[in-house]
Design a protein around this motif. Structure first.
Motif, PDB file in Angstrom:
ATOM      1  N   TYR A  22      30.319  78.393  65.723  1.00  0.00           N
ATOM      2  CA  TYR A  22      30.685  77.129  66.374  1.00  0.00           C
ATOM      3  C   TYR A  22      31.309  77.425  67.733  1.00  0.00           C
ATOM      4  O   TYR A  22      32.135  78.328  67.858  1.00  0.00           O
ATOM      5  N   SER A 229      42.974  64.485  63.844  1.00  0.00           N
ATOM      6  CA  SER A 229      42.808  65.267  65.083  1.00  0.00           C
ATOM      7  C   SER A 229      42.452  64.432  66.305  1.00  0.00           C
ATOM      8  O   SER A 229      42.609  64.893  67.425  1.00  0.00           O
ATOM      9  N   LYS A 230      41.898  63.254  66.090  1.00  0.00           N
ATOM     10  CA  LYS A 230      41.355  62.519  67.238  1.00  0.00           C
ATOM     11  C   LYS A 230      42.349  61.438  67.667  1.00  0.00           C
ATOM     12  O   LYS A 230      43.291  61.738  68.361  1.00  0.00           O
ATOM     13  N   ARG A 238      46.038  70.338  62.556  1.00  0.00           N
ATOM     14  CA  ARG A 238      44.943  70.511  61.597  1.00  0.00           C
ATOM     15  C   ARG A 238      45.179  69.733  60.303  1.00  0.00           C
ATOM     16  O   ARG A 238      45.611  70.280  59.282  1.00  0.00           O
TER      17      ARG A 238
HETATM   18  C1  LIG Z   1      32.120  64.407  63.848  1.00  0.00           C
HETATM   19  C2  LIG Z   1      33.252  65.361  63.621  1.00  0.00           C
HETATM   20  N1  LIG Z   1      33.612  65.646  62.369  1.00  0.00           N
HETATM   21  C3  LIG Z   1      34.619  66.477  62.107  1.00  0.00           C
HETATM   22  C4  LIG Z   1      35.326  67.091  63.125  1.00  0.00           C
HETATM   23  C5  LIG Z   1      36.396  68.054  62.755  1.00  0.00           C
HETATM   24  O1  LIG Z   1      37.658  67.644  63.122  1.00  0.00           O
HETATM   25  P1  LIG Z   1      38.970  68.375  62.637  1.00  0.00           P
HETATM   26  O2  LIG Z   1      38.597  69.586  61.860  1.00  0.00           O
HETATM   27  O3  LIG Z   1      39.745  68.685  63.870  1.00  0.00           O
HETATM   28  O4  LIG Z   1      39.674  67.368  61.770  1.00  0.00           O
HETATM   29  C6  LIG Z   1      34.994  66.828  64.452  1.00  0.00           C
HETATM   30  C7  LIG Z   1      35.702  67.503  65.552  1.00  0.00           C
HETATM   31  O5  LIG Z   1      35.251  67.637  66.637  1.00  0.00           O
HETATM   32  C8  LIG Z   1      33.928  65.947  64.703  1.00  0.00           C
HETATM   33  O6  LIG Z   1      33.541  65.688  65.962  1.00  0.00           O
END
Ligand SMILES: Cc1ncc(COP(=O)(O)O)c(C=O)c1O
Length: 371
Positions: A22, A229-230, A238
């Motif tokens: 990734y 996270s968003k 996390r």
């Molecule tokens: C569609 C989508 N799902 C899941 C994630 C994972 O997010 P996180 O592991 O930060 O909660 C992201 C992060 O970019 C995402 O864009």
């Protein structure tokens, strides 16, 4: 020992030998280290540019004298809070070290190496990585106008009887496209109930219309994945979670690591969820700034995909060189070659200042043609 020899002695699982890792959005510190650029803005990982709720700071501060103690491995308080918020049982909630941890737990729990996983072209790239990591068959269904083609995905699921899991990213990253609940309902009703439908709603707070929580009560094979996270602005801590049937949650709980969410993460998320005004404000600012960015791309003559989230995919010739030129000016965005989208960049919607700087820098690069 030379690297090659080590590989020969310790061969990884075959599908992992061919797995491309990734690619994360470039960290600010890395750009400073590599190019000596100090005044950097990052519009590459769809984080909340306004930070997080002040309640989070307070909650974390109150945990600081307890860091020698393990967190509550069952996440009792946060699960209860999420259960109340979504009107589900705490036994339907699984916590993870980010939504990525949840996606990983799902794959590890339900997909074996002779099984298949179905997802859309241009969908969040982690789904394909998970398929490979499991040694499973990843079936990528061509997108239509950059969006999920649910009819074709349904056919792929039905045709490949070894399918165990299908992913729907809504809104999708990196395209920003969104599916209506009726389309998704119809899709689920037409696939075998033994196939787990994972609806990834990482950006749902920016697009309340994509809230498909209702489907959880209608279908036992639905899992909804979300994250702090968003919009909640807690990417650095996390924390993600799944809402599912109790029996699915029970399986994930068997596989997860005992303390997969940290003490600070639990405290922060529990406080953050109460601050609905913060989310509303972040959403409002995002809508305004997304619209502004769109108008600026129009003015620059650049095509873009209408987005339902906090990022926009913009079409640009020489995207790779433009990306390098932006980096040299301290602006980090996301190139998308790994998605096969060579002529596109994904930009996160930032603060008004950051967006202005992005557009000014982009304009001068395009006008200068100094590539
Ligand atoms: C569609 C989508 N799902 C899941 C994630 C994972 O997010 P996180 O592991 O930060 O909660 C992201 C992060 O970019 C995402 O864009």
């Amino acid at each position: 020992m030379p690297k090659k020899e080590a590989q020969a002695i310790l061969p990884a699982y075959p599908s992992i030998e061919t797995l491309a890792p990734y690619q994360i959005g470039k960290p600010i510190e890395e750009l400073t280290r590599e190019m000596g650029v100090t005044d950097v803005i990052k519009l590459a990982s769809n984080e909340n540019p306004y930070g997080s709720s002040p309640r989070v700071t307070l909650a974390i501060t109150q945990e600081l004298d307890k860091l020698a103690r393990y967190p509550d491995g069952n996440g009792f308080g946060l699960k209860q809070k999420l259960a109340d918020f979504y009107e589900v049982s705490p036994n339907q909630v699984t916590l993870g070290n980010g939504a990525n941890d949840i996606l990983d737990l799902l794959a590890r729990s339900f997909v074996g190496h002779k099984d298949a996983m179905v997802y859309s072209q241009f969908a969040f790239i982690v789904y394909g990585i998970l398929a490979k990591a499991q040694g499973a068959l990843g079936i990528e269904v061509p997108a239509v106008h950059f969006a999920h083609d649910l009819a074709a995905m349904q056919q792929a699921v039905v045709k490949n009887t070894q399918t165990k899991m299908v992913f729907i990213a809504n809104p999708n990253n990196p395209t920003g496209t969104v599916l209506e609940i009726e389309e998704v309902r119809n899709f689920i009703a037409n696939i075998p109930p033994s196939v787990l439908v994972v609806i990834d709603e990482a950006y749902v707070e920016y697009c309340p219309a994509a809230n498909h929580r209702a489907l959880l009560d209608e279908f036992a094979n639905v899992v909804i994945v979300r994250t702090f996270s968003k919009a909640y602005g807690l990417a650095g801590l996390r924390i993600g979670y799944a809402l599912s049937s109790e029996s699915v949650a029970e399986m994930l709980n068997r596989v997860r690591q005992p303390f997969n969410v940290s003490r600070l993460g639990l405290a922060a998320a529990t406080a953050a969820i109460d601050d609905t005004a913060f989310i509303e404000r972040s959403n409002q600012l995002n809508i305004e700034q997304r619209r502004w960015l769109g108008s600026q791309f129009d003015a620059l003559g650049l095509g873009f995909i209408k987005s339902a989230a906090n990022f926009i995919m913009v079409e640009i010739d020489n995207a790779s060189s433009i990306n390098q030129a932006l980096l040299a000016q301290g602006v980090i965005v996301r190139p998308l070659q790994n998605y096969g989208l060579d002529n596109w960049l994904r930009v996160s919607v930032g603060t008004p200042e950051d967006n202005l700087r992005l557009i000014d820098t982009l304009r001068s690069i395009l006008n200068n043609d100094a590539l």
